[in-house]
Design an enzyme around this catalytic site. Structure first.
Site, PDB file in Angstrom:
ATOM      1  CE  LYS A 285      30.625  13.716 -17.098  1.00 16.71           C
ATOM      2  NZ  LYS A 285      29.825  12.822 -18.101  1.00 16.71           N
ATOM      3  CD  GLU A 372      17.060   2.557 -17.779  1.00 22.78           C
ATOM      4  OE1 GLU A 372      18.114   2.933 -18.059  1.00 22.78           O
ATOM      5  OE2 GLU A 372      16.642   2.856 -16.542  1.00 22.78           O
ATOM      6  NE  ARG A 400      17.731   0.878 -13.880  1.00 26.51           N
ATOM      7  CZ  ARG A 400      18.758   1.443 -13.421  1.00 26.51           C
ATOM      8  NH1 ARG A 400      19.948   1.204 -13.136  1.00 26.51           N
ATOM      9  NH2 ARG A 400      18.198   2.220 -12.432  1.00 26.51           N
TER      10      ARG A 400
END
Length: 643
Positions: A285, A372, A400
């Site tokens: 990243k 989740e 979700r």
């Protein structure tokens, strides 16, 4: 900020077809120019930076090797798609990212044919790519589907559910695992790159096919033993046994920044694959920009910044604390004296304030990854065993896990505390991250308590109230951003469940506010009072249970009642209308108006403009009252109020 960088090769590329005209030897310089353009653009607009910088070479290689848009390229989450946007016809608008009327910060079908699937929530790419691949296979159309999924997104069960069914796609599905954080394989080097090219080559696959036919003619026992030997030999060398078990041909790990490795591997997969393939690419990243490489967490999402120094323009220092930090610090303080309190987050510790809690109570803090559904049922298990769990999840992400909220929490009446961050509009992140629906989908559930603080002081009280509430599930929803500047209480109060409060008394108009629109309701009351319309303002605090006594009192003593909430239809206003109907109050000529988020997905923009569009600022509240009174207030009619 700096001037636009010098990019002679990038200037020749408006679409991927132009990219394919470049010499392969030019791609390294092209990627460097593309990276500089991303840095320059995001320094002007702000947005997601680290993830995009990490996939510059992957983006270049994919569009160079595959025939996009006929080959469908699907980015998981979408915050890594800025380089993709630049080389798919949108460079001229890249400095409008996340601005009103500008480019979305995520992939978006209406924006380009090169965005075949919209994304902003994670872990959807493989399922969607599988759909594209199977549709092409069934229709006999050419074209592969390429899903680029980050390692963090692989923590969600949905990714594995899709992979478990990937065989249906045949050789039309390519999954690229962008491993930029939690490396799950040995370090990348020359040997692993060589092995990746070897096992994806036509020669190796041809030999493998011949060997498979040969062993198939032997006994079943010998055939199975031979297959297992080859599988585990490759698994030991390259770490792909898990993916092989799910039906993928595993290639990697390879250096995701080395075009000399990426190009031949992608070409081999394009031309030789006989079934679904997973390419494991290791990236970094923030690659190529020193400040982002040094602190990838701080440069995941950035404000406008100076390219030379890397310093972000976050505006003047000081000011009110962010709501998530107030929540996290309050919860940490409460847990000092209550060992039952614990906190759960789904890969968003700093975004929800759980990082504050984790610093003080690491043994009672759980980051379950992008999962989740698991987070909610895990919290239910903790609650059933006597703990006091707080599931801190963004409103848009809690969607979700709705089945788990209903089935595992509400039906069993378990005291799970839902700390719902990013409730309401979220500015530049747009509709995919707006927390518009949580009141609607929670307040309809039996046993559920739903609170919304009007400021950060109220959030402290509501966090304490939730911690002390053991009679069933309870939710507190609060917005993105900083508080109002309210003084934080040293000792939190336990609120009475289902009781609101009068913050301003009047006689003619009543404004019933839920959440942080209270400040605008107070401004509206000032304007109305100046027009001779005495106005009461109530902070309802609870969307469920309703304060029926307060509502009855206000409805029977005022000419107009206006509800205000930063939520979709089906929330406070709808529940109050139902109550008024049940009580027969609507038969007395009472004028009730409900202000809420519009029945649309609002595009990304400046928050103030979003509130204007939604009709939730003081002028729109005033206008609603005046229109309701127009036909029975001569003074108002003379003032020229429009119908």
């Amino acid at each position: 900020m700096t001037d636009t960088p010098n990019t002679p090769l990038l200037d020749k590329v408006n679409f991927p077809a132009d990219l394919r005209q470049l010499k392969e030897s030019d791609l390294r310089k092209f990627a460097d120019e593309l990276r500089q353009e991303v840095i320059s653009a995001v320094s002007v607009t702000g947005g997601h930076l680290g993830a995009g910088l990490g996939v510059v070479e992957l983006t270049t290689a994919i569009h160079y090797v595959f025939n996009t848009p006929q080959d469908r390229l699907i980015w998981d989450v979408g915050h890594q798609c800025y380089p993709h946007k630049i080389i798919t016809g949108r460079r001229d608008r890249i400095r409008t990212l996340r601005q009103g009327g500008g480019l979305s910060g995520f992939t978006k079908r209406s924006e380009s044919e090169y965005d075949p699937f919209g994304a902003a929530h994670s872990s959807t790419s493989i399922s969607a790519a599988l759909g594209f691949a199977v549709a092409n296979k069934m229709a006999g159309k050419p074209g592969k589907a390429i899903a680029v999924i980050g390692d963090g997104a692989m923590s969600a069960g949905m990714a594995y559910e899709a992979m478990n069914n990937a065989a249906a796609a045949g050789n039309r599905l390519v999954v690229i695992l962008n491993d930029n954080d939690m490396s799950i394989a040995p370090p990348v080097g020359g040997l692993s790159g060589y092995l990746a090219r070897l096992v994806s080559s036509s020669e190796y696959l041809g030999i493998r096919k011949i060997a498979s036919k040969l062993t198939a003619k032997l006994s079943r026992r010998v055939h199975n033993a031979t297959a297992k030997a080859e599988e585990y030999a490759r698994g030991m060398a390259m770490g792909g046994t898990l993916f092989e078990e799910l039906g993928f041909y595993y290639v990697g790990p390879i250096d995701g920044h080395n075009l000399e490795q990426l190009i031949p591997v992608l070409e081999n997969v394009r031309d030789n694959a006989e079934g679904p393939v997973l390419i494991h690419a290791v990236t970094q990243k923030g690659k190529g920009y020193a400040p982002a490489e040094a602190a990838d967490d701080k440069y995941h999402g950035v404000a406008k910044f100076d390219v030379i120094s890397g310093k972000q323009d976050k505006g003047p220092g000081g000011g009110p604390p962010a709501y998530q930090n107030v929540f996290g610090e309050t919860l940490a303080n409460l847990a000092d004296s209550d060992p039952r309190i614990c906190a759960i987050t789904a890969a968003m510790p700093s975004g929800t304030g759980v990082d504050k809690f984790a610093a003080a109570h690491p043994d009672r803090s759980f980051d379950v990854g992008i999962a989740e559904q698991h987070a909610v049922t895990f919290a239910a298990g903790l609650a059933a065993q006597g703990m006091r769990p707080f599931a801190a999840i963004y409103s848009t992400f809690l969607q979700r896990a709705y089945d788990q909220v209903v089935h595992d929490v509400a039906i069993q009446n378990l005291p799970v505390r839902f700390a719902i961050d990013r409730a309401g509009l979220v500015g530049a992140d747009g509709s995919t991250h707006a927390g518009s629906f949580d009141i609607t989908y929670l307040a309809t559930l039996p046993n559920m308590v739903v609170m919304s603080p009007s400021d950060e002081a109220e959030l402290v009280h509501m966090t304490y109230t939730a911690a002390e509430y053991d009679d069933g599930p309870i939710a507190l929803r609060y917005p993105r951003g900083n508080g109002t500047g309210a003084a934080l209480p040293e000792i939190p109060q336990k609120l009475t469940i289902g009781k609101g409060r009068i913050v301003r008394e009047g006689k003619k108009v009543a404004i019933l506010s839920l959440g942080t629109r209270l400040a605008e309701a107070m401004k509206a009351a000032d304007i109305l009072d100046a027009k001779g319309l005495s106005t009461t303002v109530a902070d309802m605090r609870f969307a469920k249970p309703l304060d029926e006594a307060l509502i009855r009192q206000l409805m029977t003593s005022h000419d107009v009642v206006v509800t205000v909430e930063e939520a979709a239809i089906g929330g406070l206003g709808a529940h109050i209308l139902t109550l008024a109907s049940d009580l027969g109050l609507t038969d007395a000529g009472l004028k009730i108006r409900t202000l809420r988020l519009p029945d649309m997905f609002q595009e990304h923009d400046n928050p103030q403009k979003q509130y204007d569009e939604a009709g939730l600022n003081a002028p729109q509240i005033v206008d609603t009252v005046l229109k309701a009174l127009r036909h029975n207030s001569a003074g108002v009619e003379e003032a020229g109020v429009r119908a």
